[in-house]
Enzyme design. Sequence first.
Site, PDB file in Angstrom:
ATOM      1  CB  THR A  13      -0.913   0.020   1.255  1.00 13.70           C
ATOM      2  OG1 THR A  13      -0.089  -0.271   2.394  1.00 13.70           O
ATOM      3  CG2 THR A  13      -2.009  -1.014   1.158  1.00 13.70           C
ATOM      4  CB  VAL A  16       8.337   1.462  -2.831  1.00 14.22           C
ATOM      5  CG1 VAL A  16       9.058   0.429  -3.685  1.00 14.22           C
ATOM      6  CG2 VAL A  16       9.258   2.656  -2.558  1.00 14.22           C
ATOM      7  CB  SER A  38       0.573  -2.375   8.674  1.00 15.39           C
ATOM      8  OG  SER A  38      -0.576  -1.572   8.530  1.00 15.39           O
ATOM      9  CB  CYS A 149      15.945   6.376  -4.248  1.00 16.67           C
ATOM     10  SG  CYS A 149      15.766   7.221  -2.676  1.00 16.67           S
ATOM     11  CD  GLU A 202      18.887   9.014   1.320  1.00 14.41           C
ATOM     12  OE1 GLU A 202      18.364   8.344   2.232  1.00 14.41           O
ATOM     13  OE2 GLU A 202      18.518   8.946   0.138  1.00 14.41           O
ATOM     14  CE  LYS A 205      19.348   4.353   4.841  1.00 13.33           C
ATOM     15  NZ  LYS A 205      17.966   4.694   4.542  1.00 13.33           N
ATOM     16  CG  HIS A 242      16.355  11.303  -5.557  1.00 11.02           C
ATOM     17  ND1 HIS A 242      15.178  11.896  -5.165  1.00 11.02           N
ATOM     18  CD2 HIS A 242      16.546  10.257  -4.699  1.00 11.02           C
ATOM     19  CE1 HIS A 242      14.664  11.233  -4.139  1.00 11.02           C
ATOM     20  NE2 HIS A 242      15.476  10.234  -3.834  1.00 11.02           N
TER      21      HIS A 242
HETATM   22  N1  NAP Z   1      10.105   6.134  -1.721  1.00 12.28           N
HETATM   23  C1  NAP Z   1      11.282   5.945  -2.335  1.00 12.28           C
HETATM   24  O1  NAP Z   1      11.677   6.702  -3.262  1.00 12.28           O
HETATM   25  C2  NAP Z   1      12.166   4.798  -1.932  1.00 12.28           C
HETATM   26  C3  NAP Z   1      13.271   4.548  -2.736  1.00 12.28           C
HETATM   27  C4  NAP Z   1      14.115   3.487  -2.410  1.00 12.28           C
HETATM   28  C5  NAP Z   1      13.849   2.705  -1.310  1.00 12.28           C
HETATM   29  N2  NAP Z   1      12.765   2.979  -0.527  1.00 12.28           N
HETATM   30  C6  NAP Z   1      12.542   2.099   0.623  1.00 12.28           C
HETATM   31  O2  NAP Z   1      11.392   1.284   0.375  1.00 12.28           O
HETATM   32  C7  NAP Z   1      10.729   1.006   1.607  1.00 12.28           C
HETATM   33  C8  NAP Z   1       9.273   1.453   1.497  1.00 12.28           C
HETATM   34  O3  NAP Z   1       9.243   2.853   1.263  1.00 12.28           O
HETATM   35  P1  NAP Z   1       7.908   3.634   0.936  1.00 12.28           P
HETATM   36  O4  NAP Z   1       8.345   4.991   0.512  1.00 12.28           O
HETATM   37  O5  NAP Z   1       7.021   2.848   0.040  1.00 12.28           O
HETATM   38  O6  NAP Z   1       7.198   3.683   2.407  1.00 12.28           O
HETATM   39  P2  NAP Z   1       5.673   3.948   2.788  1.00 12.28           P
HETATM   40  O7  NAP Z   1       4.979   4.729   1.727  1.00 12.28           O
HETATM   41  O8  NAP Z   1       5.698   4.493   4.170  1.00 12.28           O
HETATM   42  O9  NAP Z   1       5.022   2.454   2.817  1.00 12.28           O
HETATM   43  C9  NAP Z   1       5.298   1.527   3.832  1.00 12.28           C
HETATM   44  C10 NAP Z   1       4.547   0.216   3.591  1.00 12.28           C
HETATM   45  O10 NAP Z   1       4.880  -0.713   4.641  1.00 12.28           O
HETATM   46  C11 NAP Z   1       3.670  -1.207   5.223  1.00 12.28           C
HETATM   47  N3  NAP Z   1       3.871  -1.508   6.637  1.00 12.28           N
HETATM   48  C12 NAP Z   1       4.052  -0.645   7.672  1.00 12.28           C
HETATM   49  N4  NAP Z   1       4.164  -1.325   8.834  1.00 12.28           N
HETATM   50  C13 NAP Z   1       4.044  -2.633   8.528  1.00 12.28           C
HETATM   51  C14 NAP Z   1       4.071  -3.832   9.292  1.00 12.28           C
HETATM   52  N5  NAP Z   1       4.247  -3.816  10.626  1.00 12.28           N
HETATM   53  N6  NAP Z   1       3.911  -4.999   8.649  1.00 12.28           N
HETATM   54  C15 NAP Z   1       3.734  -5.055   7.311  1.00 12.28           C
HETATM   55  N7  NAP Z   1       3.684  -3.949   6.523  1.00 12.28           N
HETATM   56  C16 NAP Z   1       3.868  -2.762   7.132  1.00 12.28           C
HETATM   57  C17 NAP Z   1       2.678  -0.095   5.019  1.00 12.28           C
HETATM   58  O11 NAP Z   1       1.367  -0.631   5.131  1.00 12.28           O
HETATM   59  P3  NAP Z   1       0.086   0.232   5.669  1.00 12.28           P
HETATM   60  O12 NAP Z   1      -0.372   1.074   4.519  1.00 12.28           O
HETATM   61  O13 NAP Z   1      -0.859  -0.819   6.057  1.00 12.28           O
HETATM   62  O14 NAP Z   1       0.571   1.065   6.821  1.00 12.28           O
HETATM   63  C18 NAP Z   1       3.036   0.334   3.597  1.00 12.28           C
HETATM   64  O15 NAP Z   1       2.492  -0.584   2.681  1.00 12.28           O
HETATM   65  C19 NAP Z   1      11.514   1.743   2.708  1.00 12.28           C
HETATM   66  O16 NAP Z   1      12.445   0.874   3.277  1.00 12.28           O
HETATM   67  C20 NAP Z   1      12.222   2.846   1.920  1.00 12.28           C
HETATM   68  O17 NAP Z   1      13.394   3.281   2.562  1.00 12.28           O
HETATM   69  C21 NAP Z   1      11.908   3.998  -0.822  1.00 12.28           C
END
Ligand code: NAP
Length: 391
Positions: A13, A16, A38, A149, A202, A205, A242
């Site tokens: 959801t 990403v 979640s 990223c 960041e 990393k 970026h």
């Molecule tokens: N955004 C970027 O550009 C980017 C780029 C590279 C890497 N990343 C990495 O990719 C990952 C996800 O990033 P995002 O930007 O997509 O984050 P996000 O929008 O905050 O999404 C987080 C996801 O994890 C789920 N979640 C939260 N708590 C959980 C739990 N206890 N058990 C199972 N699922 C859970 C959430 O579900 P609910 O909706 O149910 O809360 C949601 O689907 C992170 O590690 C981030 O660092 C992101």
Amino acid sequence: MKNRQPIGILGATGMVGQRFIQLLENHPWFEVAWLAASDRSSGKTYGDAAKWRLDTPLPDRIARMTVQPAEPFGAPKVIFAALDAAIAREMEPAFANAGCAVVSNSSAYRMAANVPLVIPEINAEHLHLIEEQPSRADSGGYMVTNPNCSTIGLVMALKPIEERFGIEQIFVTTMQAVSGAGYPGVPSMDILGNVVPYIGSEEEKMEAETLKLLGRLDGHAVTPLAAKISASCNRVAVEDGHTESVSIKLGNKLGRKVTHEDLLAAWAEFRPLTGQGLPTAPDQPVQWTPQNDRPQPRLDRNRGNGMAVTVGRLRPCPVLDWKFTVLSHNTIRGAAGAAILNAELLASLDKFGREAPPDKSGALQRKRTIEVVDDIVAGVFGGGTRGLGVI
Ligand SMILES: NC(=O)c1ccc[n+]([C@@H]2O[C@H](COP(=O)([O-])OP(=O)(O)OC[C@H]3O[C@@H](n4cnc5c(N)ncnc54)[C@H](OP(=O)(O)O)[C@@H]3O)[C@@H](O)[C@H]2O)c1
């Protein structure tokens, strides 16, 4: 549809997770068969659980799917993971131990010695590290990661240069989009008309991941590139994409002064995946833009369907040797697209369970990985890595 590999998305959801769904619609090899998030979302339909933020419609089939609990039982064998690092740290090994191939976006295991941190164009041979994971011998499962990223854009631009000329020092300053912080991410009151000169962890990393990606696989581990790197990361009021200002000091692999034309040729001729048939691989992974005021996020982030990295503004650096600007799409090339390309590479190497079960030493898998990676390298250089000690 029948013959496509069923895949699951953990964190389906989120920002990403939504990109995964968008990019996998009509994918020729993979079919979304399972979605998890979640407890807040589990049990709801995806359409009710997710606040869809992308500019293409949420596919009806996906909207009707029920979000499952984030547990391995009942999950498909191939899992794309888009979880926060703290959650990924516990959850990803649980799926790997249960026999899943976990293709992860999170930082939790990127720097673990036995977990490959991979960009297919850069270091496909590092995939051998999956054979070093205990779960591989026990259940067949394993973890593979893609970089942060901001690291991906940088490394895509550096690799062709490192390969031909060597790199001794890297100085990079980023201007990173708000979507990189997930949804809802940075509060609008903090970012509108503003620049935030700090993104937690960041810089660390970027520095560590860049050297691992450009490092050499020596037997059972990766020796990081012996270069110095300094990163400064900023959040700016851009939705996606970026931008990075990069200065580098070159090595002396060429044995003469490196020219502007040498660098442009290195980028233009960098096509390591040509002929491999990976559906998400861009034809020209590093694209040069000659205009003085490019690359720009709005104009250049979608090159190569968001999978190409754009470089521009190449000029001499009075402190180091050369400086330039890099742009990449952070949620496509920098996240979901990167993981999908990793999964395509794994599928092409028969790492999704169609091969004989892994033997304890991993010798069978190592041999196969070396052969296929050899073919990828041969496609670029007209020769292989066999006998050259590359793998
Ligand atoms: N955004 C970027 O550009 C980017 C780029 C590279 C890497 N990343 C990495 O990719 C990952 C996800 O990033 P995002 O930007 O997509 O984050 P996000 O929008 O905050 O999404 C987080 C996801 O994890 C789920 N979640 C939260 N708590 C959980 C739990 N206890 N058990 C199972 N699922 C859970 C959430 O579900 P609910 O909706 O149910 O809360 C949601 O689907 C992170 O590690 C981030 O660092 C992101």
